[in-house]
Design an enzyme around this catalytic site. Structure first.
Site, PDB file in Angstrom:
ATOM      1  N   SER A 222      -0.692 -25.384  67.932  1.00 39.36           N
ATOM      2  CA  SER A 222      -1.081 -24.699  69.086  1.00 39.36           C
ATOM      3  C   SER A 222      -0.215 -23.295  68.849  1.00 39.36           C
ATOM      4  O   SER A 222       0.320 -22.900  68.344  1.00 39.36           O
ATOM      5  CB  SER A 222       0.322 -25.119  70.338  1.00 39.36           C
ATOM      6  OG  SER A 222       0.664 -24.424  71.246  1.00 39.36           O
TER       7      SER A 222
ATOM      8  N   TYR B 147       7.898 -29.192  72.233  1.00 38.49           N
ATOM      9  CA  TYR B 147       6.582 -28.792  72.319  1.00 38.49           C
ATOM     10  C   TYR B 147       6.055 -27.933  70.554  1.00 38.49           C
ATOM     11  O   TYR B 147       5.993 -27.724  69.994  1.00 38.49           O
ATOM     12  CB  TYR B 147       6.161 -28.494  73.959  1.00 38.49           C
ATOM     13  CG  TYR B 147       4.352 -27.931  72.568  1.00 38.49           C
ATOM     14  CD1 TYR B 147       3.682 -29.232  72.750  1.00 38.49           C
ATOM     15  CD2 TYR B 147       3.537 -26.948  72.615  1.00 38.49           C
ATOM     16  CE1 TYR B 147       2.395 -29.001  72.774  1.00 38.49           C
ATOM     17  CE2 TYR B 147       2.695 -26.814  72.776  1.00 38.49           C
ATOM     18  CZ  TYR B 147       1.645 -28.359  73.270  1.00 38.49           C
ATOM     19  OH  TYR B 147       0.910 -28.220  72.669  1.00 38.49           O
TER      20      TYR B 147
END
Length: 258
Positions: free
Chosen positions: A150, A163
């Site tokens: 990501s 995350y």
């Protein structure tokens, strides 16, 4: 398997895609199936698994859907055994399953919340890739391992430390796997998506703030779509990427460089 005239022909190839029942994972699985691969998708939602398998089966190849929580070691081992039992082997594995965080302030984030995210997004990727690597080593014919990272791995994500840590750790893990297993003909790469319209990201992308602040910074003038990752999955699974390993392929519409 011998050389093919078309390196993107995946006939006889078996791909595994975790988190393959929606979003980027489903788009990858669909493209792999369309290229001729047999595909197994892993997901925790049985109904979505079956619906996705139905879509993939339209391409005419073998398709399997297995219920698996990638953060559970026993479930991953059982799911890999079932995948091989049903499709015969695993030639490429896309560790794509992931969850988002609770968007709590860093100083208010409980350790349990941090671990809830890393359990799936980092531990789950480790367990999935390890199981696939073991299978590929047993087969003795090489293979391709891919992890979905990501932008959070490259840019600070406020209220998203778990995350970001998971996705950054995934890149480092992929690079280490690539170096260790290269001598076995197993390559490993990470895909780093930018802002892509998926069920996980849409609540943010559709907000007024993102529309006003982030979209104008997209050189291509749009959010990414899951389909933007289909051909990349085929490339990474195929013999065309035989010399491509230990890399991070950023697909973000130019966002990080604008």
């Amino acid at each position: 398997m011998g050389e093919k005239a078309n390196p993107f022909d995946l006939t006889g190839h078996v791909s595994l895609v975790s988190g393959g029942n929606s979003g980027i994972g489903l788009a990858m699985a669909d493209a792999l199936a369309a290229a001729g691969a047999s595909v197994c998708i892993w997901g925790t939602n049985v109904e979505r698994n079956e619906a996705a398998a139905g879509e993939l089966a339209a391409h005419g190849g073998q398709v399997a859907a297995v219920s698996c929580d990638v953060g559970d070691e026993e479930q991953v081992e059982a799911a890999m055994a079932e995948t091989v039992q049903r499709l015969g082997r695993v030639d490429s594995c896309f560790a794509n399953a992931g969850i988002g965080g609770a968007a709590t302030r860093f100083v208010d984030t409980e350790l349990s919340e941090f671990r809830r995210v890393t359990r799936v997004d980092l531990d789950g990727a480790f367990l999935t890739l390890r199981a696939a690597a073991r299978q590929m080593l047993a087969q003795g014919e090489g293979g391709s391992l891919v992890g979905t990272s990501s932008l959070a791995a490259r840019q600070g994500q406020p209220r998203g430390q778990a995350y970001a840590a998971s996705k950054g750790g995934l890149i480092s893990m992929i690079k280490s796997i690539a170096i260790e297993l290269a001598r076995h003909g197993i390559r490993a790469n990470a895909v780093l998506p930018g802002w892509v319209s998926t069920p996980l990201a849409d609540p943010a992308l559709e907000s007024e703030g993102f529309q006003r602040k982030v979209l104008p910074r997209m050189p291509v003038g749009r959010w990414g779509q899951p389909g933007d990752f289909g051909a990349l999955a085929v490339y990474l699974a195929s013999p065309a990427s035989a010399f491509h390993t230990s890399d991070v392929l950023t697909v973000d519409g130019g966002y990080v460089n604008f």
